[in-house]
Design an enzyme around this catalytic site. Sequence first.
Site, PDB file in Angstrom:
ATOM      1  N   HIS A  55      19.124  -5.573  -3.661  1.00  0.00           N
ATOM      2  CA  HIS A  55      20.078  -5.345  -2.576  1.00  0.00           C
ATOM      3  C   HIS A  55      21.437  -5.876  -3.055  1.00  0.00           C
ATOM      4  CE1 HIS A  55      21.998  -6.172   1.355  1.00  0.00           C
ATOM      5  NE2 HIS A  55      21.119  -5.337   1.882  1.00  0.00           N
ATOM      6  N   ASP A  90      14.918 -13.208  -3.424  1.00  0.00           N
ATOM      7  CA  ASP A  90      15.449 -12.676  -2.165  1.00  0.00           C
ATOM      8  C   ASP A  90      14.235 -12.296  -1.317  1.00  0.00           C
ATOM      9  OD1 ASP A  90      16.184 -10.978  -0.136  1.00  0.00           O
ATOM     10  OD2 ASP A  90      17.466  -9.698  -1.368  1.00  0.00           O
ATOM     11  N   CYS A 147      22.425  -0.437   0.944  1.00  0.00           N
ATOM     12  CA  CYS A 147      23.015  -1.535   0.153  1.00  0.00           C
ATOM     13  C   CYS A 147      22.295  -1.687  -1.180  1.00  0.00           C
ATOM     14  CB  CYS A 147      22.997  -2.855   0.907  1.00  0.00           C
ATOM     15  SG  CYS A 147      23.962  -2.803   2.419  1.00  0.00           S
ATOM     16  N   GLN A 198      12.832  -9.113   2.728  1.00  0.00           N
ATOM     17  CA  GLN A 198      11.754  -8.200   3.128  1.00  0.00           C
ATOM     18  C   GLN A 198      10.381  -8.776   2.799  1.00  0.00           C
ATOM     19  OE1 GLN A 198      12.514  -5.605   4.881  1.00  0.00           O
ATOM     20  NE2 GLN A 198      14.711  -5.511   4.477  1.00  0.00           N
ATOM     21  N   LYS A 204      15.182 -10.316  10.397  1.00  0.00           N
ATOM     22  CA  LYS A 204      14.187  -9.360   9.896  1.00  0.00           C
ATOM     23  C   LYS A 204      12.769  -9.861  10.181  1.00  0.00           C
ATOM     24  CE  LYS A 204      17.298  -7.990   6.185  1.00  0.00           C
ATOM     25  NZ  LYS A 204      17.839  -6.703   6.577  1.00  0.00           N
TER      26      LYS A 204
HETATM   27  N1  PMP Z   1      18.150  -8.465   0.705  1.00  0.00           N
HETATM   28  C1  PMP Z   1      17.384  -7.501   1.186  1.00  0.00           C
HETATM   29  C2  PMP Z   1      16.209  -7.009   0.386  1.00  0.00           C
HETATM   30  C3  PMP Z   1      17.678  -6.947   2.444  1.00  0.00           C
HETATM   31  O1  PMP Z   1      16.899  -5.974   2.931  1.00  0.00           O
HETATM   32  C4  PMP Z   1      18.792  -7.414   3.163  1.00  0.00           C
HETATM   33  C5  PMP Z   1      19.173  -6.828   4.508  1.00  0.00           C
HETATM   34  N2  PMP Z   1      19.226  -5.444   4.526  1.00  0.00           N
HETATM   35  C6  PMP Z   1      19.554  -8.455   2.608  1.00  0.00           C
HETATM   36  C7  PMP Z   1      19.202  -8.951   1.388  1.00  0.00           C
HETATM   37  C8  PMP Z   1      20.730  -9.026   3.328  1.00  0.00           C
HETATM   38  O2  PMP Z   1      20.314  -9.710   4.452  1.00  0.00           O
HETATM   39  P1  PMP Z   1      21.356 -10.181   5.550  1.00  0.00           P
HETATM   40  O3  PMP Z   1      22.172  -8.985   5.915  1.00  0.00           O
HETATM   41  O4  PMP Z   1      20.504 -10.676   6.654  1.00  0.00           O
HETATM   42  O5  PMP Z   1      22.177 -11.265   4.928  1.00  0.00           O
END
Ligand code: PMP
Length: 416
Positions: A133, A210, A374, A213, A236
Amino acid sequence: MIATEKTIEEKGWDVGRIREDFPVLGQTVNGKPLVYLDNAASAQVPRIVIERGAKYLREEHSNIHRGVHYLSQRATSAYEGAREKVKRFINAREARECVFVRGVTEGVNLVMHGYGRKLVGEGDEIVVSEMEHHSNLVPWQMLCEEKGARLRVLPMNDAGELILDEFDALLNERTKLVCVGHVSNSLGTINPVKEIVARAHKQGVPVLVDGAQGAPHLKVDVQDLDCDFYAISGHKMFAPTGSGVLYGKAELLEKMNPFLGGGSMIRTVTFERSTYAAIPDKFEAGTPAIASAIGLGAAIDYLNSIDREAAHAHERELLRYATEKLSGIEGVRIIGTAREKASVLGFVIDEVHPHDVGTILDQEGIAIRAGHHCAQPVMQHFGVPATARASFAFYNTKEEVERLAAAVEKVIEVFA
Ligand code: PMP
């Protein structure tokens, strides 16, 4: 009675009962019962989390740590109580290894500033994977640009699986950190992070995972993974926005620089110099998102109150069923076909832009996400500008998967 597939499934997981815990799911959208399949972006919030937040605002709202008065003590104990719950949830050794942040983006940026800007120099290397991401990629690019360091990329194959055979060759004495997602938000791939950590540690390299998920869909044990950092986004995993955690091994957090400067993160301040508080306070400058952190604690209580094994099995079954249904439709191509996947189904339809898919599905009351998620390098790998993404939680049903498949067929008819 003949045991149908449904009765067998319901023995382990009563999805109808679980849905009652999530008030938002009961509404209609565009005249149809809502089908919420955008859980990878933000999952819905159960009643006990909503009620816990309301109780805080009604009875306990106050600033934490600095107060001697009753309300401040109650708020502080609820906030620190939530930290203890996080500690147990991810099996950290100590609660002080769990820093409250707004989410994974802030957690990764904290490590970039606190660890990266202090310990990464010219010619050093940071390893990321091809499926990261942007929040676990862009901060590292910024660091490399500032320090004259080099970003190295662990590639993936066309199923969306990391090519681990190439990993060892990426590590050398200049490697300062490996950054990898537990589960890809665009492909659903579950990465072998324990193996990645073990291999990186053999070369003395720390690993940041990270877990945006990962935490909602897998059992996370940071001691078993032996990762050095693990970042979580509360929204999430059934908690409010503004909640999240950066787990870090105490010895690493202790040697890192603070990220934000200000109140609560200091020990002493003079005009000549300031000294900093112990972890985790060193990283929690200013007034934190108190209500959100308490909400995350309540979400963890909720997760502990359900049969998580059965919940995860149900999610796996939904993903299997949805994959079978959508891949059976002519013109649909699944993006992300790894052997180990969790809860994310990315797809494209010939000649139809994913945004149009999302819009037509919305008219059917079905919430999915369309875009690059993203993860633009992932889109580049698969030669698509964007994908449509359905993502599942344990409160989704097989009937909802059937409605998704029927709506996708409708999209194809509209564009035929
Ligand atoms: N990493 C992953 C794999 C994500 O899915 C997301 C959120 N789409 C993020 C990082 C970023 O998380 P946040 O927007 O809550 O900071």
